[in-house]
Write a protein that holds these residues in place. Sequence first.
Motif, PDB file in Angstrom:
ATOM      1  N   PRO A 126      56.544  29.095  40.191  1.00  0.00           N
ATOM      2  CA  PRO A 126      56.726  28.220  41.353  1.00  0.00           C
ATOM      3  C   PRO A 126      57.003  26.779  40.942  1.00  0.00           C
ATOM      4  O   PRO A 126      56.579  26.318  39.885  1.00  0.00           O
ATOM      5  N   ALA A 127      57.730  26.079  41.804  1.00  0.00           N
ATOM      6  CA  ALA A 127      57.978  24.652  41.610  1.00  0.00           C
ATOM      7  C   ALA A 127      56.901  23.861  42.343  1.00  0.00           C
ATOM      8  O   ALA A 127      56.320  24.328  43.331  1.00  0.00           O
ATOM      9  N   PHE A 128      56.647  22.644  41.844  1.00  0.00           N
ATOM     10  CA  PHE A 128      55.583  21.814  42.413  1.00  0.00           C
ATOM     11  C   PHE A 128      56.112  20.417  42.709  1.00  0.00           C
ATOM     12  O   PHE A 128      57.012  19.921  42.049  1.00  0.00           O
ATOM     13  N   ALA A 129      55.493  19.816  43.703  1.00  0.00           N
ATOM     14  CA  ALA A 129      55.730  18.412  43.999  1.00  0.00           C
ATOM     15  C   ALA A 129      54.405  17.809  44.418  1.00  0.00           C
ATOM     16  O   ALA A 129      53.735  18.339  45.317  1.00  0.00           O
ATOM     17  N   GLY A 130      53.990  16.762  43.727  1.00  0.00           N
ATOM     18  CA  GLY A 130      52.756  16.099  44.115  1.00  0.00           C
ATOM     19  C   GLY A 130      52.874  15.532  45.519  1.00  0.00           C
ATOM     20  O   GLY A 130      53.936  15.041  45.919  1.00  0.00           O
ATOM     21  N   GLY A 131      51.818  15.607  46.279  1.00  0.00           N
ATOM     22  CA  GLY A 131      51.884  15.104  47.645  1.00  0.00           C
ATOM     23  C   GLY A 131      50.561  15.288  48.370  1.00  0.00           C
ATOM     24  O   GLY A 131      49.546  15.639  47.770  1.00  0.00           O
ATOM     25  N   LYS A 132      50.586  15.085  49.662  1.00  0.00           N
ATOM     26  CA  LYS A 132      49.389  15.160  50.477  1.00  0.00           C
ATOM     27  C   LYS A 132      49.173  16.585  50.979  1.00  0.00           C
ATOM     28  O   LYS A 132      50.081  17.199  51.532  1.00  0.00           O
ATOM     29  N   VAL A 133      47.971  17.104  50.784  1.00  0.00           N
ATOM     30  CA  VAL A 133      47.570  18.392  51.340  1.00  0.00           C
ATOM     31  C   VAL A 133      46.583  18.111  52.458  1.00  0.00           C
ATOM     32  O   VAL A 133      45.525  17.529  52.235  1.00  0.00           O
ATOM     33  N   ASP A 134      46.947  18.518  53.657  1.00  0.00           N
ATOM     34  CA  ASP A 134      46.186  18.203  54.867  1.00  0.00           C
ATOM     35  C   ASP A 134      45.637  19.501  55.451  1.00  0.00           C
ATOM     36  O   ASP A 134      46.403  20.413  55.761  1.00  0.00           O
ATOM     37  N   LEU A 135      44.319  19.583  55.612  1.00  0.00           N
ATOM     38  CA  LEU A 135      43.711  20.804  56.116  1.00  0.00           C
ATOM     39  C   LEU A 135      43.932  21.011  57.609  1.00  0.00           C
ATOM     40  O   LEU A 135      43.538  22.048  58.144  1.00  0.00           O
ATOM     41  N   LYS A 136      44.522  20.031  58.280  1.00  0.00           N
ATOM     42  CA  LYS A 136      44.798  20.182  59.707  1.00  0.00           C
ATOM     43  C   LYS A 136      46.289  20.284  60.026  1.00  0.00           C
ATOM     44  O   LYS A 136      46.661  20.424  61.184  1.00  0.00           O
ATOM     45  N   GLN A 137      47.114  20.221  58.996  1.00  0.00           N
ATOM     46  CA  GLN A 137      48.554  20.318  59.237  1.00  0.00           C
ATOM     47  C   GLN A 137      48.904  21.759  59.592  1.00  0.00           C
ATOM     48  O   GLN A 137      48.667  22.682  58.808  1.00  0.00           O
ATOM     49  N   PRO A 138      49.450  22.016  60.785  1.00  0.00           N
ATOM     50  CA  PRO A 138      49.725  23.394  61.200  1.00  0.00           C
ATOM     51  C   PRO A 138      50.851  24.026  60.384  1.00  0.00           C
ATOM     52  O   PRO A 138      51.702  23.345  59.813  1.00  0.00           O
ATOM     53  N   GLY A 139      50.813  25.356  60.338  1.00  0.00           N
ATOM     54  CA  GLY A 139      51.893  26.091  59.696  1.00  0.00           C
ATOM     55  C   GLY A 139      51.886  26.055  58.185  1.00  0.00           C
ATOM     56  O   GLY A 139      52.915  26.292  57.559  1.00  0.00           O
ATOM     57  N   ARG A 140      50.739  25.790  57.570  1.00  0.00           N
ATOM     58  CA  ARG A 140      50.650  25.732  56.115  1.00  0.00           C
ATOM     59  C   ARG A 140      49.549  26.673  55.620  1.00  0.00           C
ATOM     60  O   ARG A 140      48.547  26.897  56.301  1.00  0.00           O
ATOM     61  N   LEU A 141      49.750  27.217  54.421  1.00  0.00           N
ATOM     62  CA  LEU A 141      48.717  27.936  53.701  1.00  0.00           C
ATOM     63  C   LEU A 141      48.185  27.014  52.608  1.00  0.00           C
ATOM     64  O   LEU A 141      48.961  26.437  51.845  1.00  0.00           O
ATOM     65  N   VAL A 142      46.869  26.868  52.534  1.00  0.00           N
ATOM     66  CA  VAL A 142      46.234  26.039  51.515  1.00  0.00           C
ATOM     67  C   VAL A 142      45.431  26.952  50.599  1.00  0.00           C
ATOM     68  O   VAL A 142      44.641  27.778  51.076  1.00  0.00           O
ATOM     69  N   PHE A 143      45.607  26.797  49.286  1.00  0.00           N
ATOM     70  CA  PHE A 143      44.944  27.701  48.355  1.00  0.00           C
ATOM     71  C   PHE A 143      44.842  27.051  46.979  1.00  0.00           C
ATOM     72  O   PHE A 143      45.456  26.005  46.710  1.00  0.00           O
ATOM     73  N   ARG A 144      44.081  27.689  46.109  1.00  0.00           N
ATOM     74  CA  ARG A 144      43.936  27.250  44.724  1.00  0.00           C
ATOM     75  C   ARG A 144      45.090  27.808  43.900  1.00  0.00           C
ATOM     76  O   ARG A 144      45.278  29.013  43.817  1.00  0.00           O
ATOM     77  N   ASN A 145      45.862  26.924  43.309  1.00  0.00           N
ATOM     78  CA  ASN A 145      46.976  27.339  42.469  1.00  0.00           C
ATOM     79  C   ASN A 145      46.449  27.829  41.120  1.00  0.00           C
ATOM     80  O   ASN A 145      45.609  27.190  40.494  1.00  0.00           O
ATOM     81  N   MET A 146      46.959  28.980  40.676  1.00  0.00           N
ATOM     82  CA  MET A 146      46.583  29.502  39.364  1.00  0.00           C
ATOM     83  C   MET A 146      47.787  29.688  38.453  1.00  0.00           C
ATOM     84  O   MET A 146      47.667  30.251  37.365  1.00  0.00           O
ATOM     85  N   ALA A 147      48.946  29.234  38.894  1.00  0.00           N
ATOM     86  CA  ALA A 147      50.128  29.293  38.034  1.00  0.00           C
ATOM     87  C   ALA A 147      49.986  28.289  36.895  1.00  0.00           C
ATOM     88  O   ALA A 147      49.425  27.203  37.069  1.00  0.00           O
ATOM     89  N   ALA A 148      50.477  28.654  35.718  1.00  0.00           N
ATOM     90  CA  ALA A 148      50.369  27.780  34.554  1.00  0.00           C
ATOM     91  C   ALA A 148      51.109  26.479  34.792  1.00  0.00           C
ATOM     92  O   ALA A 148      52.120  26.430  35.492  1.00  0.00           O
ATOM     93  N   GLY A 149      50.599  25.422  34.188  1.00  0.00           N
ATOM     94  CA  GLY A 149      51.224  24.118  34.333  1.00  0.00           C
ATOM     95  C   GLY A 149      50.194  23.049  34.630  1.00  0.00           C
ATOM     96  O   GLY A 149      48.987  23.309  34.672  1.00  0.00           O
ATOM     97  N   PRO A 150      50.631  21.828  34.842  1.00  0.00           N
ATOM     98  CA  PRO A 150      49.703  20.712  35.032  1.00  0.00           C
ATOM     99  C   PRO A 150      48.899  20.796  36.325  1.00  0.00           C
ATOM    100  O   PRO A 150      47.914  20.073  36.473  1.00  0.00           O
ATOM    101  N   TYR A 151      49.303  21.663  37.274  1.00  0.00           N
ATOM    102  CA  TYR A 151      48.577  21.776  38.543  1.00  0.00           C
ATOM    103  C   TYR A 151      47.696  23.017  38.602  1.00  0.00           C
ATOM    104  O   TYR A 151      47.282  23.431  39.674  1.00  0.00           O
ATOM    105  N   ARG A 152      47.403  23.593  37.442  1.00  0.00           N
ATOM    106  CA  ARG A 152      46.510  24.745  37.391  1.00  0.00           C
ATOM    107  C   ARG A 152      45.163  24.381  38.025  1.00  0.00           C
ATOM    108  O   ARG A 152      44.570  23.343  37.725  1.00  0.00           O
ATOM    109  N   ASP A 153      44.678  25.227  38.961  1.00  0.00           N
ATOM    110  CA  ASP A 153      43.410  25.084  39.689  1.00  0.00           C
ATOM    111  C   ASP A 153      43.434  24.013  40.774  1.00  0.00           C
ATOM    112  O   ASP A 153      42.427  23.817  41.467  1.00  0.00           O
ATOM    113  N   HIS A 154      44.545  23.309  40.946  1.00  0.00           N
ATOM    114  CA  HIS A 154      44.627  22.309  42.006  1.00  0.00           C
ATOM    115  C   HIS A 154      44.834  22.994  43.360  1.00  0.00           C
ATOM    116  O   HIS A 154      45.409  24.083  43.441  1.00  0.00           O
ATOM    117  N   LEU A 155      44.387  22.336  44.423  1.00  0.00           N
ATOM    118  CA  LEU A 155      44.661  22.816  45.760  1.00  0.00           C
ATOM    119  C   LEU A 155      46.103  22.483  46.114  1.00  0.00           C
ATOM    120  O   LEU A 155      46.557  21.344  45.935  1.00  0.00           O
TER     121      LEU A 155
END
Length: 346
Positions: free
Chosen positions: A45-74
């Motif tokens: 998967p491709a990544f872009a740093g940005g804002k993750v909002d728990l109230k933004q509709p139409g989104r899935l929020v989860f713990r990323n486990m793909a290798a790379g600098p965002y491993r374990d990030h929400l």
Amino acid sequence: MTLTPLRRLLILAVGVLLLAGVGAWSVLSAAGRAAEENKPRAGGPAFAGGKVDLKQPGRLVFRNMAAGPYRDHLVSVPADAPTGATRTASGLSCLRFHAAGGTGVCLQSTTALGRPAYRAQVLDANLRALRTYPLAGLPSRARVSPSGRLAAWTVFVKGESYGSAFFSTRTAILDTRGWQLSANLEEFKVVLDGSPYRNADVNFWGVTFATDDDTFYATLSTRDQTYLVRGSLAARTVTTLTRNVECPSLSPDGTRVVYKKRVLGKAALWREHVLDLRTLKSTALAERRSVDDQAVWLDDRTVAYALPAEVGASTDDVWTVPADGTGTPRVLLQGAGAPPRAVGAP
């Protein structure tokens, strides 16, 4: 050969240089391994740093486990097209995560006095920490009630998995209105098969909440048996309903729980089932593999759960399957941790 002071000094200098070289090689090797582990996989998967909002509709929020600098990030992706979407990555990493009603709970690894330690952070919709609580062991499960008022977490106090012959858990429930913490469900009164029950080996895990912010369901373990219990936070009691139920998750309509059912004793093999809470009738789902997870409901018809990407892999994929026993499992997200939470979902 007599060692003169000069020769001793030369030997000492050579030894210091050798040790320094070995140390530098070790550091560089470790850095190289870490860089390789964090290197994004081709086709990942491709990544872009940005804002993750728990109230933004139409989104899935989860713990990323793909290798790379965002491993374990929400991270978050569009709920209607999660596969192949660029993942919006936050700066927050978690070992376990769940969110509902604009509240999140993130179980993290940290250090204290140079030793590994763990903590739970209660988050607002913008992933800001509202409160932090120390944890007694390795994070295992996390849940938030549909309203966002209650949060629960389970940790292993000793042992590393539910498949271990020797393990102990500690499960806590937090009421964010007043920040009242019930630090250990083992202090609640237990009614087992209609009678009051006490035993030193009682363990709880896998809390899931009803919509009334009082009723919850969980697994109780004692004397090599597991039970589904229904609890009341206000009354501080739990009552057993049926046996061989682990890691329940309540459906959005409150009528069923999806759970893992042990099918092969100490070999720790489980099958996903759905239990009708009115009739206590259980239905096996189409997933035939062993699932060691607390599944979530994407809606009243579909459940999601994590499975290792491959044998021995350090990453998971999230799968979905119909909740009525029909259909076939399919991959929802690759390189994803505990099942995603749809923002705004119950």
